[in-house]
Motif scaffolding. Structure first.
Motif, PDB file in Angstrom:
ATOM      1  N   ASP A 104       6.966   8.489   3.378  1.00  0.00           N
ATOM      2  CA  ASP A 104       7.157   7.157   3.974  1.00  0.00           C
ATOM      3  C   ASP A 104       7.242   6.103   3.731  1.00  0.00           C
ATOM      4  N   LYS A 105       8.640   5.494   3.823  1.00  0.00           N
ATOM      5  CA  LYS A 105       8.729   4.668   2.205  1.00  0.00           C
ATOM      6  C   LYS A 105       7.799   3.823   2.703  1.00  0.00           C
ATOM      7  N   PHE A 106       7.173   3.066   3.583  1.00  0.00           N
ATOM      8  CA  PHE A 106       6.305   1.977   3.189  1.00  0.00           C
ATOM      9  C   PHE A 106       4.943   2.761   4.257  1.00  0.00           C
ATOM     10  N   PRO A 107       4.214   3.202   3.495  1.00  0.00           N
ATOM     11  CA  PRO A 107       2.664   3.567   3.988  1.00  0.00           C
ATOM     12  C   PRO A 107       1.632   3.024   4.665  1.00  0.00           C
ATOM     13  N   TYR A 128       0.466  -1.448   0.248  1.00  0.00           N
ATOM     14  CA  TYR A 128       0.116   0.331   0.319  1.00  0.00           C
ATOM     15  C   TYR A 128       0.875   1.088  -0.060  1.00  0.00           C
ATOM     16  N   GLY A 129       0.256   2.222  -0.517  1.00  0.00           N
ATOM     17  CA  GLY A 129       1.230   3.671  -1.164  1.00  0.00           C
ATOM     18  C   GLY A 129       2.757   3.272  -1.635  1.00  0.00           C
ATOM     19  N   THR A 130       3.232   2.457  -2.517  1.00  0.00           N
ATOM     20  CA  THR A 130       4.744   2.444  -2.389  1.00  0.00           C
ATOM     21  C   THR A 130       4.383   2.859  -4.122  1.00  0.00           C
ATOM     22  N   TYR A 185       7.133  -8.997   2.757  1.00  0.00           N
ATOM     23  CA  TYR A 185       8.405  -7.542   2.546  1.00  0.00           C
ATOM     24  C   TYR A 185       9.161  -7.948   4.040  1.00  0.00           C
ATOM     25  N   PRO A 186       9.557  -7.665   3.922  1.00  0.00           N
ATOM     26  CA  PRO A 186      11.108  -7.428   5.101  1.00  0.00           C
ATOM     27  C   PRO A 186      10.207  -6.479   6.384  1.00  0.00           C
ATOM     28  N   HIS A 187      10.019  -5.113   5.185  1.00  0.00           N
ATOM     29  CA  HIS A 187       8.867  -4.116   6.010  1.00  0.00           C
ATOM     30  C   HIS A 187       7.829  -3.967   6.789  1.00  0.00           C
TER      31      HIS A 187
END
Length: 451
Positions: free
Chosen positions: A225-228, A216-218, A251-253
């Protein structure tokens, strides 16, 4: 295995569709097939129709036309969609088709040439135009007021919250990017505004859905934010409702989302489509081939949030899958000890690149592997649920009848996971209520308890 769960069909389920028709009010019926993402599309269509003065019927009775929102992900789902269209034509006669299968209009009109219109997924304006032609609107501005929550096809106490559309993955077995396009995320403010309205209207559980929730958001170029998904999850968690995350790619995040679960902001629940565990199978699927690293991630999630529930789905009998590859999947499942598991037998889908792969697996082998896989998954589920006997947990009440209250724990998503049943002292409970229960019995997939 059915691809269109009957409980997600508003003509069969506990749909909270207002039945307050005034004399002479135009009325539209709706049959919604497929996944929760399609259900959200149906809700949006019906909300728009309500705002234009149409009454909504959850079945064919009294409807001047019927909208069938189709599923087109697998061939078996397409067959069910075609059957539903045929049923609607037989029962009502005036049918408008939309949804994923609408991307193949010739398939629909070839089988059912009398349908009035065919539109593709999330083509809301075209659906409304088709309805206007068949059943002209006749709004009464003093009567036709849209409720704050709009039209809901789920029980009043939970709601699906779609945060994005489309997908950037290129899995060979999947045609969703072809049908629904690339990732397109809704603005953070728009998602929060909808979530706030839902909670204000009495929703106690928000089920966050998309094709790829963790991405989402990427797709935003100038994002803060890098990851929203991480700030969105925390903001949703501040609303006071249960927040359940679905379709989260590992994903890692994702690891950075786990502290919000440990803090109780969002439910300790991740629905992650692993699909397989053998690196060669994953490579043929065009998916990240890192099953061993995934086990490390699972261990890290559990270290940060021991009560986390992990659900996933897998495909057996994928083209080229050897007995050794399948055994690797079984061994991986033994090690991963996932809480909730679903399984599909591979089937060709028109337009999917996997159709052209060599070494397709025989149907009898697929059946054998499916049963062996589910036998192992069931044994894991049975042991995990048995360990909950004697524990005190929170549950949300879904339905109450004279025999029992059907509830769900924080580990159970509606329609796809198990239930907890309270069959004594349940008479005063009401749907949407959150109560504390002592678990006193367990089966392979369900629990029983007392308040």
């Amino acid at each position: 295995m059915t691809q269109n769960p009957p409980d997600l069909r508003p003509d069969l389920a506990r749909a909270s569709v207002p039945d307050d028709r005034r004399p002479g009010q135009p009325t539209i019926g709706m049959v919604s097939l497929g996944c929760p993402k399609a259900l959200v599309d149906s809700e949006r269509i019906l909300t728009r129709l309500r705002a234009e003065g149409y009454a909504i019927s959850p079945d064919y009775a009294g409807a001047e036309a019927v909208i069938v929102n189709t599923c087109g992900f697998l061939d078996s789902a397409k067959m069910e969609s075609l059957e539903a269209i045929g049923e609607a034509l037989q029962q009502n006669g005036k049918v408008i088709v939309t949804g994923c299968m609408g991307a193949e209009p010739e398939t629909i009109t070839g089988t059912h040439p009398t349908v009035l219109a065919v539109t593709g997924p999330h083509q809301y304006e075209q659906v409304l135009d088709a309805v206007h032609k068949v059943v002209p609107p006749s709004p009464d501005p003093f009567i036709d007021l849209l409720p704050a929550r709009g039209v809901s096809l789920t029980p009043r106490h939970y709601s699906y919250l779609k945060i994005s559309e489309g997908c950037n993955h290129k899995c060979k077995f999947c045609i969703i990017p072809d049908m629904r396009g690339r990732l397109a995320s809704r603005p953070h403010k728009a998602v929060m505004r909808e979530a706030e309205k839902l909670v204000e209207a009495g929703v106690r559980e928000l089920l966050v859905i998309s094709q790829d929730t963790s991405a989402y958001g990427t797709d935003w170029k100038d994002r803060d934010d890098k990851f929203p998904i991480l700030p969105l999850a925390r903001d949703l968690g501040s609303l006071g409702a249960w927040v359940r995350m679905h379709y989260v790619y590992p994903y890692p995040h994702v690891r950075d989302m786990i502290p919000a679960m440990a803090e109780g902001l969002i439910l300790p629940y991740l629905d992650i489509p692993f699909q397989h565990a053998h690196p060669e199978t994953l490579k043929r699927m065009a998916r990240p081939a890192a099953a061993a690293r995934t086990l490390d991630e699972i261990a890290a999630w559990r270290a940060d949030c021991p009560e986390i529930t992990l659900r996933s789905t897998f495909i057996v009998g994928y083209p080229g899958e050897t007995e050794e590859e399948f055994q690797t999947l079984l061994d991986w499942l033994d090690e991963a000890q996932l809480d909730r598991v679903g399984c599909f037998k591979y089937e060709n889908v028109a337009g999917a690149r996997s159709n052209d792969l060599p070494d397709h697996v025989a149907e009898e082998v697929k059946d054998d592997r499916f049963h062996r896989f589910m036998e192992k998954a069931q044994a894991i589920s049975e042991a995990k649920l048995a360990a909950k006997v004697g524990k005190t947990i929170e549950v949300i009440v879904d339905e109450v009848d004279e025999d029992a209250a059907t509830c769900r724990t924080k580990a159970d998503a509606p329609e796809i996971d198990g239930c907890l049943f309270i069959d004594e002292g349940h008479e005063a409970l009401t749907p949407g209520q959150i109560v504390t229960v002592e678990v006193d019995e367990a089966s392979e997939y369900d629990l029983w308890g007392k308040v």
